[in-house]
Design an enzyme around this catalytic site. Sequence first.
Site, PDB file in Angstrom:
ATOM      1  N   GLY A   1       0.741  -1.408  -0.099  1.00 52.14           N
ATOM      2  CA  GLY A   1       0.173  -0.030   0.041  1.00 52.14           C
ATOM      3  C   GLY A   1       0.988   1.149  -0.149  1.00 52.14           C
ATOM      4  O   GLY A   1       1.891   1.223   0.187  1.00 52.14           O
ATOM      5  N   CYS A   2      -0.046   2.542  -0.378  1.00 46.54           N
ATOM      6  CA  CYS A   2       0.932   3.635  -0.514  1.00 46.54           C
ATOM      7  C   CYS A   2       1.440   4.039   0.812  1.00 46.54           C
ATOM      8  O   CYS A   2       2.626   4.406   1.156  1.00 46.54           O
ATOM      9  CB  CYS A   2       0.112   4.592  -1.252  1.00 46.54           C
ATOM     10  SG  CYS A   2      -1.546   4.749  -0.504  1.00 46.54           S
ATOM     11  N   PHE A   3       0.583   4.150   2.075  1.00 44.07           N
ATOM     12  CA  PHE A   3       1.023   4.452   3.366  1.00 44.07           C
ATOM     13  C   PHE A   3       2.268   3.657   3.760  1.00 44.07           C
ATOM     14  O   PHE A   3       3.124   4.108   4.158  1.00 44.07           O
ATOM     15  CB  PHE A   3       0.026   4.639   4.392  1.00 44.07           C
ATOM     16  CG  PHE A   3      -1.094   5.984   4.107  1.00 44.07           C
ATOM     17  CD1 PHE A   3      -0.590   7.195   4.037  1.00 44.07           C
ATOM     18  CD2 PHE A   3      -2.509   5.581   3.864  1.00 44.07           C
ATOM     19  CE1 PHE A   3      -1.306   8.304   3.864  1.00 44.07           C
ATOM     20  CE2 PHE A   3      -3.235   6.826   3.584  1.00 44.07           C
ATOM     21  CZ  PHE A   3      -2.892   8.064   3.614  1.00 44.07           C
TER      22      PHE A   3
END
Lengths: 349, 349, 349, 349
Positions: free
Chosen positions: B152-154
């Site tokens: 995921g991005c985070f």
Amino acid sequence: MSTVVRAAIIGSTGYGGVELIRLLAGHPQVEVTSVVSSSSAGAPIAEGFPHLNEIRTDLLDDVDPALLKSKADVVFIATPAGVASKITPLLLAEGLKVIDISGDHRLKDRSEYETWYKKEPAAQEYLDQAVFGLCEVYGESVRGADLISNPGCFPTATLLGLVPAVKAGLIDPASIIIDAKSGVSGAGRGVSLGNHYSEVNENFKAYKINKHQHIPEIEQVLSDIAGKKVVTTFTTHLVPMTRGIMSTMYASMTGNHTNEDFISLYRNYYEGRPFVRIRQNGVWPATKEVSGSNYCDIGFAVDPRTNRVTIVSVIDNLVKGAAGQAIQNLNLMMGWDESLGLRFVPVYP
Amino acid sequence: MSTVVRAAIIGSTGYGGVELIRLLAGHPQVEVTSVVSSSSAGAPIAEGFPHLNEIRTDLLDDVDPALLKSKADVVFIATPAGVASKITPLLLAEGLKVIDISGDHRLKDRSEYETWYKKEPAAQEYLDQAVFGLCEVYGESVRGADLISNPGCFPTATLLGLVPAVKAGLIDPASIIIDAKSGVSGAGRGVSLGNHYSEVNENFKAYKINKHQHIPEIEQVLSDIAGKKVVTTFTTHLVPMTRGIMSTMYASMTGNHTNEDFISLYRNYYEGRPFVRIRQNGVWPATKEVSGSNYCDIGFAVDPRTNRVTIVSVIDNLVKGAAGQAIQNLNLMMGWDESLGLRFVPVYP
Amino acid sequence: MSTVVRAAIIGSTGYGGVELIRLLAGHPQVEVTSVVSSSSAGAPIAEGFPHLNEIRTDLLDDVDPALLKSKADVVFIATPAGVASKITPLLLAEGLKVIDISGDHRLKDRSEYETWYKKEPAAQEYLDQAVFGLCEVYGESVRGADLISNPGCFPTATLLGLVPAVKAGLIDPASIIIDAKSGVSGAGRGVSLGNHYSEVNENFKAYKINKHQHIPEIEQVLSDIAGKKVVTTFTTHLVPMTRGIMSTMYASMTGNHTNEDFISLYRNYYEGRPFVRIRQNGVWPATKEVSGSNYCDIGFAVDPRTNRVTIVSVIDNLVKGAAGQAIQNLNLMMGWDESLGLRFVPVYP
Amino acid sequence: MSTVVRAAIIGSTGYGGVELIRLLAGHPQVEVTSVVSSSSAGAPIAEGFPHLNEIRTDLLDDVDPALLKSKADVVFIATPAGVASKITPLLLAEGLKVIDISGDHRLKDRSEYETWYKKEPAAQEYLDQAVFGLCEVYGESVRGADLISNPGCFPTATLLGLVPAVKAGLIDPASIIIDAKSGVSGAGRGVSLGNHYSEVNENFKAYKINKHQHIPEIEQVLSDIAGKKVVTTFTTHLVPMTRGIMSTMYASMTGNHTNEDFISLYRNYYEGRPFVRIRQNGVWPATKEVSGSNYCDIGFAVDPRTNRVTIVSVIDNLVKGAAGQAIQNLNLMMGWDESLGLRFVPVYP
């Protein structure tokens, strides 16, 4: 002093100054009789600020205590750091009341000012005299005072979000971490690569980590409330927007407190104060919900997994974080309703 | 498999999908042979995405494993959660390689997926098979794998900023607090009041505090690295900008470490990896400095007053946080240079 | 000259200069061997441009023709007006090829330059020698030239939108009105109140109405195409965004022409040219559809009620309006495919 | 009717409706007694609009003429097109005064409404009865009227910028070209890809060229003023900002008029009207200079080279373009000072 108070604004060509002009234009008991700017004295204020066309047709005055005495009862100082410390004694000597929006009278300890501001501090007697105008915490002391030190924008959002919990002992002060975010107007109107549109737009950046001059101001109040020395971690970030501050604050809880505990505590603490709004359980405020207004909105998120609480507090940095709170202080000084002239609705969308 | 790999993209009409199209257009050893969208199958992709006029003149394919088998060697899945878990077994059965950009194969524990995603999890055998493609940490395992779960991005921004310090024991994992900020494209292309321009612009807000589905993904990796269960505090905020993520991370240090200690440790850990850049002492990265590129930039601020360190990590959520890292994973899978087709300069200003 | 052309960039610390660095990093036959800045010579370029960390580790060179001769084959000049006119003769004397992105060699008539730029014009022989590098109109003359004057950003968008219609006689040149809009990066990196974030954000303003220095450049070409003197009405506006230009153009039609007539004419005129894209009937391009790319996209709206046509033309001011077109000119000068190194997909969203 | 007028707002959950709530909160002689929304009736208005927390604690009413009669004296209708035409007769029958902010009562010719709005028009008797509330042009007719049709946002900015020149014959009406630009709030609060933040941000686009439903409204008034049928060219553009409209207007002059001629004419025409401000020679207004306020600011640029004049007119689309002008109309209807409750300073920065 007449029933209408005459006000002068030193630093009328900065964002804090023009915001005072905007807000005071609607105040029923204040008239702005002098707009002052040492750099642009003699020019019509509307020349540099076309939004004031036909609203203010007067010329900018120079910084002249005797002149101000003749035109005003109270003086707002909205200048960069290092100016108010020099002019305040002259204004007080003329019998004027002073509300200093700059940082010059906030730190009681002169050496702290030197450390964080890298400038010559104000004389100790004025630091002693100045009342720290965080209205909802120290409002009682504001009444009748002659010299108010208006809190900084980050301290206002942060302290209103922390004071009740620290005072009630719901959180451990030593654990406090403050992650703050501000719109660009907080850095003022002076031009720099740091506020060039093409550099700020579509960008998010951290700056002055653990070095911001608002840190000692926050710690001074938290220490006062906690009754012991409090040291915090504080980070500031620049958000690609003009107005608004959010402080997201983290702390370890001293017990198994719930969101409802915090909500109830804060509603109780701020009862009767018109400008602090506590959100219901599971909802947190966004900066736009207070934009253009004097509100400070606060929400909570207790996390049983880590036994920490996250507190979110938002203000408009130019209103509750500067000009609005300054007027709220004036209202308190004068013994008026603290919301006089400040009950406008946030600008949305 | 030919020297040029044929790729299909499921979810080509989402932001992750079109970003794959953009990035792969310049990849010397990949050809995108099928753009797939169940909702718009049959329509020219350039109709909904005019920036692709004369660049991609093909029609969108439907989700059909046999068709994909005939046209592609590898399939990127860039759909909302809940889709990849259903289609991946069919694609693998056809002998296709799969890089899943969605969250469906990230959590090894099915019950965690149910808790955080509120959906039916993938079958355990695929969760076991999937390699978590955080390239700079688990890159060795990616080589030769058939099923990659793209982070995921985070988690990407956060883990690249934390893993070396946790692994080296410079910080106490139990103390980690993550304050994350994201541009709006992270929420995808679906319309909602939450991404209406007039609601987002000139606004900064917190959301899903302690509830974001990326939390278990972060904790899974940190626990793996620390060798013990790690629980974190994690807050997400929406920034009025399109692209970019910053994770500002706080932790208590295990000793009197300095910025130089962190810089040296991280430079050593990421040596030879082209996409992680460590800033020099006293400087922190901003999101614009990686915009449009596959870089993750990291900086440090040690605070002796509190014995905490603040770590700042930034990525472009659609590149290193999605499409770019997916291509980096493809490069690693194929045994190519991991930077193949990805060495573009950030778009500035 | 080797198969790889060595390029120097004078004005590397401006937006046009850094954009050249970004674009040329992916060009297969050009190597940037010298980044030049008179104001910052000796400093690492990545110091002021952190996005270039680990991408360009070299120091900025001073403006020194002999040094440039030793390091480069071609020199791009991306400076404010008034610099290129002085240095170009020295560079040509060294045998270097020159692509001037500034306005110094665009106007053939020295007195026009004096009138609109308020500066000393270049010597007439260099104005005579310089080829106006509007690739899709004057590309034939670019081949083999030593001195190219790269068109301005507004003229590029405007002229590509007008030239075919004027040449074919579909519109009356005397009736042309140009309403142009630009992002803030068009004004460069120098700081001023005019590009202060808080002043530009949430603001739209007109400036230099009928006074913009790009007016004579537009009229020079339109007059050349029309075969008679053309005078236009031209307004520029500042849009709160970083990149992008739109020219919305109005003209009276010479007959009952339809959208299809214009589409057909333009597609024919630009046939084989990779960077001009004509939209289908009823659709107009937006600036984001070309962002970060070298495309110029054009659409039409014929209005039978007024017998006028509205033509919409968009570019990225830093790419097709500056650095991208300069590289396209280099490609043409060298006899290469004009799209070499420029075939990247617009950055969306 | 008491000295305090009781007002209901139908469409309180749209941007026009909540702006009415904001502005009327400070009006000394109006009390908003009912906020109405057919879609959200029964819910607290502050639930969907957290900025109204503790400001309005009431629930949304349903659209019920009898109920409105019991609670209000005047009804503002701020709904999408097609609603006001149905409910207005019922409200008037109850003896309520109506100010319709939608487009339903603007076009006197029913067939024009059908052509441009593609909906069933209002009955002719109500179109005949409705006074077009462009205060500075038709204010005399507003006094005492029962049904006001509040002008559209583009027509307000455009007509205030054109009417004096057309009336005085300084420009040729047949030559008028209007290039209009609007912030995103003009399209309302409904969600669509067209107002998705990631699609609008860093983008500038044209839409509805020559097709916008405000065209016949503009032409109806210009024809009335000119005393003959006027047809115009009108283009709308979407600006990446929330509030603000600029109309840049072009026309051929009927003689050798100067900027001073226009300035003098307009100052004379708008003498005594508090909300139109004419800029001095060589200066044009920007949208931010009227943001949040009821002002319309206008500037001129005469071009002797083409004998055309460019007129720039700006408003805040939600204030002078909607809610503010509606209140101004109420003031005029009631015989009050037209600026009552509207004299707030633009929000700057």
